[in-house]
Design a protein around this motif. Sequence first.
Motif, PDB file in Angstrom:
ATOM      1  N   PRO A 260     -28.042 -45.166  15.296  1.00 28.53           N
ATOM      2  CA  PRO A 260     -27.932 -46.629  15.256  1.00 28.53           C
ATOM      3  C   PRO A 260     -28.623 -47.247  14.040  1.00 28.53           C
ATOM      4  N   GLU A 261     -29.740 -46.649  13.601  1.00 31.69           N
ATOM      5  CA  GLU A 261     -30.416 -47.168  12.422  1.00 31.69           C
ATOM      6  C   GLU A 261     -29.555 -46.967  11.179  1.00 31.69           C
ATOM      7  N   ALA A 262     -28.876 -45.824  11.101  1.00 29.94           N
ATOM      8  CA  ALA A 262     -27.967 -45.590   9.981  1.00 29.94           C
ATOM      9  C   ALA A 262     -26.824 -46.598   9.996  1.00 29.94           C
ATOM     10  N   ALA A 263     -26.307 -46.881  11.194  1.00 27.99           N
ATOM     11  CA  ALA A 263     -25.243 -47.877  11.312  1.00 27.99           C
ATOM     12  C   ALA A 263     -25.739 -49.261  10.907  1.00 27.99           C
ATOM     13  N   ALA A 264     -26.981 -49.577  11.249  1.00 25.02           N
ATOM     14  CA  ALA A 264     -27.548 -50.877  10.871  1.00 25.02           C
ATOM     15  C   ALA A 264     -27.662 -51.000   9.349  1.00 25.02           C
ATOM     16  N   VAL A 265     -28.109 -49.942   8.690  1.00 20.99           N
ATOM     17  CA  VAL A 265     -28.211 -49.967   7.228  1.00 20.99           C
ATOM     18  C   VAL A 265     -26.827 -50.115   6.602  1.00 20.99           C
ATOM     19  N   ALA A 266     -25.842 -49.383   7.128  1.00 16.44           N
ATOM     20  CA  ALA A 266     -24.481 -49.495   6.617  1.00 16.44           C
ATOM     21  C   ALA A 266     -23.932 -50.902   6.828  1.00 16.44           C
ATOM     22  N   LEU A 267     -24.262 -51.511   7.964  1.00 14.86           N
ATOM     23  CA  LEU A 267     -23.791 -52.864   8.240  1.00 14.86           C
ATOM     24  C   LEU A 267     -24.430 -53.876   7.296  1.00 14.86           C
ATOM     25  N   VAL A 268     -25.695 -53.688   6.979  1.00 15.52           N
ATOM     26  CA  VAL A 268     -26.354 -54.557   5.996  1.00 15.52           C
ATOM     27  C   VAL A 268     -25.648 -54.457   4.645  1.00 15.52           C
ATOM     28  N   THR A 269     -25.276 -53.235   4.252  1.00 17.58           N
ATOM     29  CA  THR A 269     -24.544 -53.044   2.999  1.00 17.58           C
ATOM     30  C   THR A 269     -23.206 -53.763   3.029  1.00 17.58           C
ATOM     31  N   CYS A 270     -22.503 -53.682   4.147  1.00 13.80           N
ATOM     32  CA  CYS A 270     -21.204 -54.354   4.285  1.00 13.80           C
ATOM     33  C   CYS A 270     -21.357 -55.867   4.192  1.00 13.80           C
ATOM     34  N   VAL A 271     -22.387 -56.410   4.818  1.00 13.73           N
ATOM     35  CA  VAL A 271     -22.603 -57.856   4.793  1.00 13.73           C
ATOM     36  C   VAL A 271     -22.878 -58.335   3.369  1.00 13.73           C
ATOM     37  N   ILE A 272     -23.697 -57.587   2.626  1.00 14.62           N
ATOM     38  CA  ILE A 272     -23.985 -57.958   1.237  1.00 14.62           C
ATOM     39  C   ILE A 272     -22.712 -57.900   0.397  1.00 14.62           C
TER      40      ILE A 272
END
Length: 291
Positions: A260-272
């Motif tokens: 889930p932490e990896a998914a959160a980091v990936a989601l932050v990248t997508c949002v940026i």
Amino acid sequence: MTWSPVARRSGSTRERLRGALLVLPAVALALVVLGGGVGATVLQAFGLLPVVGPVRPGIGAFTARPGEVGAAVAVSLGVAAAATAVAVVVGTIAAVVIVSRTRSARVVAVLGTVTVTIPHLIAAATVGLLLSDAGVLPRLLGIASEAWAPWVGGPLWGAAIVELAWKESAFIALIVTGTLATRIQTYDETAALLGAGRAQRFRHVLLPLTAPTILIGAAISFVYALGSYEVLWLLGRTSPEPLPVLAVRLFQGVSLDSRPEAAAVALVTCVIALAVVAATFAALRRTASWR
């Protein structure tokens, strides 16, 4: 002297509907692939799609590593911004040289075409062998390893910026050349006949014509640099890690709790990345040629 764009004829409702139907299969396929991947990432980041254990909704994955994520965002934005800025300047200059029909135009065009075809992984390995403290360049210059600047793995991420700027400048040169080759000659000759100098033609003819293309190319280059894994992993530092490297490390961790932490980091990248795309379209709407 100012340049005013030619008014474009707006298509009829039937033409617009036909165009929408032609691109519908590609759009639907992209939505299924991207929507499925992003949707699964969102669910996993918010604890709604756990790999193991019960469903536990929340934002714990985003707050588990605040220091690492904050440093990763800063590094990724810095590297992407620096590489994109250099790529835009070099790519635009290369495009102007290519369409100038001088002796060096063909050489620059060939170099740009060859650069585009080189995969980023091979380019990153080449830059690493060239700029490392025991690489080809310090050996050719006769500089000792301890006196050579830490381009590879250094605090300023020099080698990674050089590789991304080199590759993306060729891409920007390619798309800007396409715009200039089809539209610049008539306007440039007209401006020259009216007495405009090179600087005036560059400011009032070339830049307005290429502004949308440059903005789109810069956004594509920035988003790619933001999510590039292999270049930053090969040429960057081990700490702090940029967003893609941090996401991959967490995803490949021994403990499944880090997924889930990896998914959160990936989601932050997508949002940026989406924010950059939205800002690019907002800027495009203000350009004269887009209107």
